[in-house]
Scaffold this motif. Structure first.
Motif, PDB file in Angstrom:
ATOM      1  N   GLN A   1       0.896  -1.330   0.162  1.00 26.48           N
ATOM      2  CA  GLN A   1      -0.083  -0.154   0.076  1.00 26.48           C
ATOM      3  C   GLN A   1       0.904   1.316  -0.076  1.00 26.48           C
ATOM      4  OE1 GLN A   1      -2.501  -1.336   3.159  1.00 26.48           O
ATOM      5  NE2 GLN A   1      -4.223  -0.619   1.936  1.00 26.48           N
ATOM      6  N   SER A   2       1.765   1.168  -0.760  1.00 24.17           N
ATOM      7  CA  SER A   2       2.886   2.373  -0.637  1.00 24.17           C
ATOM      8  C   SER A   2       3.065   2.683  -2.402  1.00 24.17           C
ATOM      9  CB  SER A   2       4.338   1.938  -0.137  1.00 24.17           C
ATOM     10  OG  SER A   2       3.923   1.472   1.177  1.00 24.17           O
ATOM     11  N   GLN A   3       2.834   3.752  -2.728  1.00 24.64           N
ATOM     12  CA  GLN A   3       3.076   4.250  -3.992  1.00 24.64           C
ATOM     13  C   GLN A   3       4.167   5.069  -4.322  1.00 24.64           C
ATOM     14  OE1 GLN A   3      -0.534   4.981  -6.232  1.00 24.64           O
ATOM     15  NE2 GLN A   3       0.573   5.527  -8.030  1.00 24.64           N
ATOM     16  N   VAL A   4       5.022   4.714  -5.114  1.00 26.45           N
ATOM     17  CA  VAL A   4       5.973   5.625  -5.554  1.00 26.45           C
ATOM     18  C   VAL A   4       5.387   6.764  -6.431  1.00 26.45           C
ATOM     19  CG1 VAL A   4       8.175   5.858  -6.549  1.00 26.45           C
ATOM     20  CG2 VAL A   4       7.634   3.928  -5.776  1.00 26.45           C
ATOM     21  N   LEU A   5       5.695   8.073  -5.836  1.00 26.56           N
ATOM     22  CA  LEU A   5       4.877   9.008  -6.575  1.00 26.56           C
ATOM     23  C   LEU A   5       5.931   9.808  -7.490  1.00 26.56           C
ATOM     24  CD1 LEU A   5       3.133  11.024  -3.475  1.00 26.56           C
ATOM     25  CD2 LEU A   5       2.135   9.310  -5.186  1.00 26.56           C
ATOM     26  N   ASN A   6       7.073   9.880  -7.255  1.00 24.77           N
ATOM     27  CA  ASN A   6       8.248  10.726  -7.768  1.00 24.77           C
ATOM     28  C   ASN A   6       9.373  10.224  -7.640  1.00 24.77           C
ATOM     29  OD1 ASN A   6       8.611  13.127  -9.408  1.00 24.77           O
ATOM     30  ND2 ASN A   6       7.211  14.398  -7.733  1.00 24.77           N
ATOM     31  N   ILE A   7      10.280  10.318  -8.578  1.00 19.27           N
ATOM     32  CA  ILE A   7      11.735   9.889  -8.501  1.00 19.27           C
ATOM     33  C   ILE A   7      12.731  11.005  -8.926  1.00 19.27           C
ATOM     34  CG2 ILE A   7      11.043   7.462  -9.259  1.00 19.27           C
ATOM     35  CD1 ILE A   7      12.472   8.030 -11.700  1.00 19.27           C
ATOM     36  N   ASP A   8      13.790  10.986  -8.391  1.00 16.95           N
ATOM     37  CA  ASP A   8      15.072  11.970  -8.368  1.00 16.95           C
ATOM     38  C   ASP A   8      16.205  10.964  -9.279  1.00 16.95           C
ATOM     39  OD1 ASP A   8      17.228  13.363  -8.507  1.00 16.95           O
ATOM     40  OD2 ASP A   8      16.710  14.678  -7.017  1.00 16.95           O
ATOM     41  N   ALA A   9      16.135  10.945 -10.443  1.00 16.50           N
ATOM     42  CA  ALA A   9      17.096  10.047 -11.100  1.00 16.50           C
ATOM     43  C   ALA A   9      18.577  10.269 -10.851  1.00 16.50           C
ATOM     44  CB  ALA A   9      16.592  10.231 -12.571  1.00 16.50           C
TER      45      ALA A   9
ATOM     46  N   PRO B   1       3.742   0.245 -21.665  1.00 16.88           N
ATOM     47  CA  PRO B   1       4.585   0.048 -20.640  1.00 16.88           C
ATOM     48  C   PRO B   1       3.909   1.242 -19.470  1.00 16.88           C
ATOM     49  CG  PRO B   1       5.683  -0.081 -22.336  1.00 16.88           C
ATOM     50  CD  PRO B   1       4.723   0.149 -22.751  1.00 16.88           C
ATOM     51  N   ASN B   2       3.888   0.937 -18.262  1.00 21.28           N
ATOM     52  CA  ASN B   2       3.707   1.970 -17.246  1.00 21.28           C
ATOM     53  C   ASN B   2       5.076   2.803 -16.843  1.00 21.28           C
ATOM     54  OD1 ASN B   2       1.320   1.249 -16.418  1.00 21.28           O
ATOM     55  ND2 ASN B   2       1.739  -0.370 -14.931  1.00 21.28           N
ATOM     56  N   SER B   3       5.378   3.629 -17.789  1.00 19.58           N
ATOM     57  CA  SER B   3       6.551   4.322 -17.662  1.00 19.58           C
ATOM     58  C   SER B   3       6.766   5.678 -17.140  1.00 19.58           C
ATOM     59  CB  SER B   3       7.510   4.251 -19.004  1.00 19.58           C
ATOM     60  OG  SER B   3       6.708   4.633 -20.087  1.00 19.58           O
ATOM     61  N   GLU B   4       5.490   6.088 -16.704  1.00 24.62           N
ATOM     62  CA  GLU B   4       5.356   7.489 -16.337  1.00 24.62           C
ATOM     63  C   GLU B   4       6.231   8.097 -15.416  1.00 24.62           C
ATOM     64  OE1 GLU B   4       2.675   5.385 -16.549  1.00 24.62           O
ATOM     65  OE2 GLU B   4       1.616   5.957 -18.104  1.00 24.62           O
ATOM     66  N   LEU B   5       6.454   7.107 -14.363  1.00 33.73           N
ATOM     67  CA  LEU B   5       7.535   7.661 -13.180  1.00 33.73           C
ATOM     68  C   LEU B   5       8.989   7.628 -13.934  1.00 33.73           C
ATOM     69  CD1 LEU B   5       7.263   5.028 -10.198  1.00 33.73           C
ATOM     70  CD2 LEU B   5       6.810   7.757 -10.136  1.00 33.73           C
TER      71      LEU B   5
ATOM     72  N   LEU C   1       9.722   8.657 -17.136  1.00 34.10           N
ATOM     73  CA  LEU C   1       9.452   9.890 -17.878  1.00 34.10           C
ATOM     74  C   LEU C   1       9.430  11.000 -17.164  1.00 34.10           C
ATOM     75  CD1 LEU C   1       8.830  10.367 -20.854  1.00 34.10           C
ATOM     76  CD2 LEU C   1       6.434  10.423 -20.471  1.00 34.10           C
ATOM     77  N   ASN C   2       8.373  11.183 -16.093  1.00 31.93           N
ATOM     78  CA  ASN C   2       8.509  12.193 -15.068  1.00 31.93           C
ATOM     79  C   ASN C   2       9.934  12.727 -14.473  1.00 31.93           C
ATOM     80  OD1 ASN C   2       5.894  12.927 -15.605  1.00 31.93           O
ATOM     81  ND2 ASN C   2       5.134  11.861 -13.981  1.00 31.93           N
TER      82      ASN C   2
ATOM     83  N   GLU D   1      10.968   5.980 -25.176  1.00 34.21           N
ATOM     84  CA  GLU D   1      10.366   6.345 -26.171  1.00 34.21           C
ATOM     85  C   GLU D   1       9.043   6.739 -26.350  1.00 34.21           C
ATOM     86  OE1 GLU D   1      12.633   1.974 -28.108  1.00 34.21           O
ATOM     87  OE2 GLU D   1      10.336   2.569 -28.478  1.00 34.21           O
ATOM     88  N   LEU D   2       8.946   7.954 -26.876  1.00 39.18           N
ATOM     89  CA  LEU D   2       7.772   8.543 -26.867  1.00 39.18           C
ATOM     90  C   LEU D   2       6.465   7.741 -27.334  1.00 39.18           C
ATOM     91  CD1 LEU D   2       8.131  12.352 -26.669  1.00 39.18           C
ATOM     92  CD2 LEU D   2       7.634  10.682 -24.971  1.00 39.18           C
ATOM     93  N   HIS D   3       6.637   7.192 -28.666  1.00 37.93           N
ATOM     94  CA  HIS D   3       5.572   6.323 -29.345  1.00 37.93           C
ATOM     95  C   HIS D   3       5.282   5.142 -28.438  1.00 37.93           C
ATOM     96  CE1 HIS D   3       3.039   4.874 -32.335  1.00 37.93           C
ATOM     97  NE2 HIS D   3       3.788   4.036 -32.189  1.00 37.93           N
ATOM     98  N   SER D   4       6.294   4.250 -28.166  1.00 41.00           N
ATOM     99  CA  SER D   4       6.025   2.947 -27.418  1.00 41.00           C
ATOM    100  C   SER D   4       5.724   3.056 -26.042  1.00 41.00           C
ATOM    101  CB  SER D   4       6.897   1.825 -27.965  1.00 41.00           C
ATOM    102  OG  SER D   4       8.078   2.332 -27.275  1.00 41.00           O
ATOM    103  N   ARG D   5       6.293   4.181 -25.313  1.00 37.68           N
ATOM    104  CA  ARG D   5       6.368   4.415 -23.869  1.00 37.68           C
ATOM    105  C   ARG D   5       7.333   3.423 -23.319  1.00 37.68           C
ATOM    106  NH1 ARG D   5       1.410   6.206 -22.243  1.00 37.68           N
ATOM    107  NH2 ARG D   5       0.385   7.256 -24.007  1.00 37.68           N
ATOM    108  N   LYS D   6       8.066   2.587 -23.970  1.00 38.39           N
ATOM    109  CA  LYS D   6       9.305   1.784 -23.561  1.00 38.39           C
ATOM    110  C   LYS D   6      10.126   2.771 -22.909  1.00 38.39           C
ATOM    111  CE  LYS D   6       8.806  -1.742 -26.994  1.00 38.39           C
ATOM    112  NZ  LYS D   6       9.230  -2.390 -28.242  1.00 38.39           N
ATOM    113  N   PRO D   7      10.892   2.356 -21.940  1.00 40.79           N
ATOM    114  CA  PRO D   7      12.089   3.210 -21.315  1.00 40.79           C
ATOM    115  C   PRO D   7      12.823   2.620 -22.045  1.00 40.79           C
ATOM    116  CG  PRO D   7      11.176   1.472 -19.722  1.00 40.79           C
ATOM    117  CD  PRO D   7      10.132   1.220 -20.871  1.00 40.79           C
ATOM    118  N   VAL D   8      14.037   3.521 -22.601  1.00 39.92           N
ATOM    119  CA  VAL D   8      15.484   3.321 -23.459  1.00 39.92           C
ATOM    120  C   VAL D   8      16.305   2.343 -22.683  1.00 39.92           C
ATOM    121  CG1 VAL D   8      17.138   4.131 -24.674  1.00 39.92           C
ATOM    122  CG2 VAL D   8      14.781   5.421 -24.787  1.00 39.92           C
TER     123      VAL D   8
END
Ligand SMILES: Cc1cc2nc3c(=O)[nH]c(=O)nc-3n(C[C@H](O)[C@H](O)[C@H](O)COP(=O)(O)OP(=O)(O)OC[C@H]3O[C@@H](n4cnc5c(N)ncnc54)[C@H](O)[C@@H]3O)c2cc1C
Length: 322
Positions: free
Chosen positions: A92-100, A258-262, A264-265, A271-278
């Motif tokens: 029940q812990s959601q990662v909201l943001n990342i600092d890469a 892919p759930n790659s929103e994190l 991306l943010n 990859e913008l079209h497929s949403r795959k992380p490079v």
């Protein structure tokens, strides 16, 4: 900023890929690992497919000679593997943001509220989701009620023992669509009609043969490349090239993104079209110390593939840490 707890490895997502990575990292002697999961249970997508008498087994255990099992059983097996390790499990812990750059995750946990965790390496095992009608582009018409996605259907059928439709129409012909048709029939609905924008179903012949134990849906491939959903308040059918196919509920299945929103943010390249992380060599992402495992890598993969992929990613993480 709040104080930051530090780990050797953090894993986002406790589906098959995240659990596979956690188990393999422990076997490689890595000590301080946490796995962060937004839902209240281990197992990811398989945990939605409940075990039922006369129900449909849709997860194949290739490592056990190709036996199909209930998703819930598979999720419980994953949970057992994970509990045997000393990995810290944060449900029940959601990662909201990342600092890469700093390798910091901000998450919300039920005990501590918003907290920050950092690590030497981070594995993103966030899975995938189904394309929306807008993303598919070829689904037009109104947006009445009784149009569901697979996860909503599973919550109703398996979670609440409700049958939300009697004459189902399924948009999407890969294995998820055929599994949905079988589950609906097993729950008491009539034979589904499956439509897709290709002349032959995407689900393989052998998979279709397997689902015939429960159902043999009528497949209608589109020659015109669009389908119109009809119905004002409630879905009443679809219009295919002027031909109306009646139904009292629609399920939109498959076509995973892919759930790659994190990522991306957090300025990790996607990859913008497929949403795959490079992905560079060895499952590493564009920022050092970041890795991806399982369905977030794109394409359609079964649970067992994702579990073993998690283990391969763990090897790459261990090499990176050493
Ligand atoms: C709707 C649907 C139905 C499917 N049905 C089948 C089927 O019947 N048979 C089959 O073999 N395969 C099926 N698949 C494929 C299935 O996804 C894979 O078999 C497998 O579950 C993928 O494993 P994974 O670990 O990569 O992702 P998932 O199983 O999706 O696990 C990812 C986990 O990450 C968590 N997560 C995501 N973002 C965050 C965040 N920000 N913070 C914290 N946690 C997060 C999620 O809650 C989830 O538990 C289906 C896929 C989908 C999308």
């Amino acid at each position: 900023m709040n104080s930051v707890k530090h780990f050797n490895v953090l894993i986002i997502g406790a589906g098959p890929a995240g659990v596979g990575a956690a188990v393999a990292l422990t076997k490689r002697g890595i000590k301080s690992i946490a796995i962060i999961e937004r839902s209240d249970k281990i197992g990811g997508i398989p945990s939605f497919y409940k075990k039922k008498k006369g129900g449909v087994r849709t997860f194949v255990r290739w490592s056990r000679g190709g036996i199909p099992v209930f998703g819930e059983d598979y999720a419980q097996w994953l949970e057992k593997q994970l509990i045997k390790t000393k990995v810290q499990i944060e449900l029940q812990s959601q990662v909201l943001n990342i600092d890469a750059k700093k390798k910091i995750l901000t998450l919300v946990s039920p005990e501590e509220g918003e907290v920050n965790y950092s690590a030497d390496a981070i594995v993103m095992a966030c899975g995938s989701r189904e394309e929306t009608p807008a993303e598919r582009g070829w689904i037009a018409g109104s947006r009445p009620v009784r149009v569901f996605y697979t996860k909503q259907l599973l919550r109703l059928l398996d979670g609440n023992h409700l049958l939300p439709m009697n004459n189902p129409l399924i948009i999407g012909s890969d294995v998820i669509g055929y599994a949905a048709a079988a589950k609906l029939k097993a729950a008491g609905a009539s034979e589904a009609v499956i439509v897709d924008n290709c002349s032959r179903p995407k689900c393989s012949f052998f998979e279709r043969l397997y689902f015939r134990i429960w159902s043999n849906p009528d497949y209608q491939g589109l020659s015109a490349k669009s389908i119109e959903v009809t119905g004002i308040k409630t879905a009443s059918g679809v219009n295919l090239n002027g031909k109306n196919i009646p139904c009292d509920g629609i399920v939109i299945c498959g076509e995973l993104i892919p759930n790659s929103e994190l990522a991306l943010n957090g300025d990790i390249k996607v990859e913008l079209h497929s949403r795959k992380p490079v992905v560079a060599k060895d499952y590493q992402l564009s920022e050092p110390g970041w890795f991806a495992a399982g369905n977030i890598l794109g394409g359609f993969h079964g649970a067992e593939w994702c579990y073993f992929n998690g283990q391969r990613v763990a090897r790459a993480v261990a090499n990176y840490l050493s």
